[in-house]
Design an enzyme around this catalytic site. Structure first.
Site, PDB file in Angstrom:
ATOM      1  N   GLY A  52       0.823  -1.204   0.000  1.00  0.00           N
ATOM      2  CA  GLY A  52       0.000   0.000   0.000  1.00  0.00           C
ATOM      3  C   GLY A  52       0.849   1.243   0.000  1.00  0.00           C
ATOM      4  CG  ASN A  53      -0.302   4.624  -1.622  1.00  0.00           C
ATOM      5  OD1 ASN A  53      -1.031   5.448  -1.074  1.00  0.00           O
ATOM      6  ND2 ASN A  53      -0.677   3.942  -2.698  1.00  0.00           N
TER       7      ASN A  53
END
Ligand code: CTP
Length: 412
Positions: A216-217
């Site tokens: 993810g980020n």
């Protein structure tokens, strides 16, 4: 006195006859407590739910329903003419129909016909009534003429029903009123996106590796949410495709939650089919694990873990730009860069083929997670618009300031 010179903005709160009338008391209280001069104009049916005494006590003004009261003051014309904002909350299906057709059989409908200021409708009704083609056509008519009709919320309705049609959160409607009044006070064309459909993507994608892990980020979604909220306040119908955010739905915005880049692509392309503008503010993962393991990956004593093989995700912005769903559709991208910001930004704008690229320099306290942002907006025509450090809403408004004239050049 010029409307803009008055100290207290004048707001007309129109209340039509739905159970959500009691929630309009909260909106009224917030408006008056924040210094607005509010005249409440309830319909006769609204008074079945909340009486005149409550409206006048909370607003500090008598609350008239019919045009036959205080006739010497010509209230059916004066109230609308003097208003800086009219907000009809709740707006019933009947009220939307009357407004769309220009009927004027009581004080509120007369006020709507004489108002020259921005008008917001916050509908509340049962799902069937909202979805009925008659209501939908009335809503489309009102939006085309410049009114802001917020999308009702989804949730518990009166009785045992649940669905779309719930009165939006009064706190959010209040925020929308303030946004609309603030733009009007600056002398800006308040509803320059009226009649337009815009799509905004926000947040970040998560690419699952196994049932408990993902790539993810750190995108919070705040910039995309600010874009959606400001577009709604400028009159647009807004679809917000939101990847893994924890923010409250902005009032009047259709929120489509998604998880992965491929889900985001599907939702954005679907919504973009009839959109006038698409803004890709989401942080989309460029890569995903090549293999999704259906059972949790376990560590094995004495063995190194398997490397994670990645594959490319589709580039949604490039695809949208190359294959516009409508002629003249405006496509906007975002770029987060750590160095050579403008050089990399120009190259990315050309590579992606979009009309505008908002280039952020990422670093501590900038862009990710923060409520503030600083950027340069590069346009395909070679122009550059620097946006000083400030709230994400200010950057969002600058984006729409650049999108709106590009839309005006295109046919509706
Ligand atoms: N974007 C997209 N689809 C992707 C990756 C990004 O639509 N698979 C969009 C983002 O929403 C953003 C823009 O493209 O509007 C820029 O994304 P960014 O990751 O900064 O650029 P990249 O093209 O991935 O370039 P690089 O990572 O090499 O800087």
């Amino acid at each position: 006195m010029d409307k803009r010179e008055r100290e207290r903005p004048r707001v007309v709160l129109g209340v039509s006859g739905g159970i959500a009338a009691y929630k309009a008391c909260e909106l009224l209280r917030r408006l008056t407590e924040s210094g607005h001069d509010v005249r409440v104009v309830p319909t006769a049916s609204a008074l079945h739910f909340v009486g005149e005494a409550t409206w006048s006590a909370l607003s500090g003004h008598p609350a008239a329903t019919e045009v036959w009261e205080s006739v010497h003051e010509v209230p059916h014309v004066r109230i609308g003419q003097a208003a800086d904002l009219v907000v009809v909350a709740p707006a019933t299906a009947d009220m939307l129909a009357k407004a769309a057709h220009g009927l004027a059989d009581d004080l509120l409908t007369n006020t709507l016909l004489t108002a020259r200021c921005p008008v917001i409708f916050a509908p509340a009704m049962h799902t069937e009534m909202w979805e009925n083609p008659a209501t939908q056509e009335n809503v489309a008519t009102l939006r085309r003429r410049g009114a802001i009709v917020v999308e009702p919320a989804v949730g518990r309705l009166t009785g045992v029903d649940t669905g779309k049609g719930r009165f939006p959160d009064p706190v959010e409607i209040f925020a929308l009123c303030r946004r609309v009044l603030a733009r009007g006070a600056e002398g800006a064309a308040v509803t320059d996106l009226a009649g337009r459909h815009v799509v905004v993507s926000a947040g970040g994608t998560r690419e699952p590796l196994d049932p408990v892990r993902y790539l993810g980020n750190r995108s919070s979604g705040k910039q995309g949410y600010a874009l959606a909220a400001t577009a709604a306040a400028r009159g647009a119908r807004v679809t917000l495709v939101a990847g893994n955010t924890e923010l409250p739905d902005p009032v009047g915005v259709d929120v489509v939650p998604v998880g992965t880049a491929r889900q985001l692509r599907e939702a954005v392309l679907k919504a973009a089919a009839d959109a006038d503008a698409v803004v890709m503010a989401a942080a989309v993962a460029d890569f995903r694990p090549a293999v999704y393991t259906t059972a949790k990956i376990k560590k094995v004593e004495g063995q190194e873990p398997e490397p994670i093989v990645l594959v490319r995700n589709p580039d949604i912005l490039a695809e949208l730009s190359a294959d516009r769903a409508r002629p003249g559709q405006v496509v906007v991208g975002f770029a987060a860069e750590t160095d050579d910001v403008l050089v990399n930004g120009r190259a990315k704008l050309a590579r992606k083929g979009c009309d505008l690229l908002v280039v952020n320099e990422v670093g501590e306290h900038k862009a990710f997670g923060s409520a503030e942002n600083e950027a340069v907006i590069l346009a395909a025509d070679g122009t550059e618009t620097p946006v000083p450090y400030g709230p994400k809403e200010a950057l969002a408004d600058t984006v729409w300031d650049l999108v709106a004239p590009r839309l005006a050049e295109n046919r509706r």
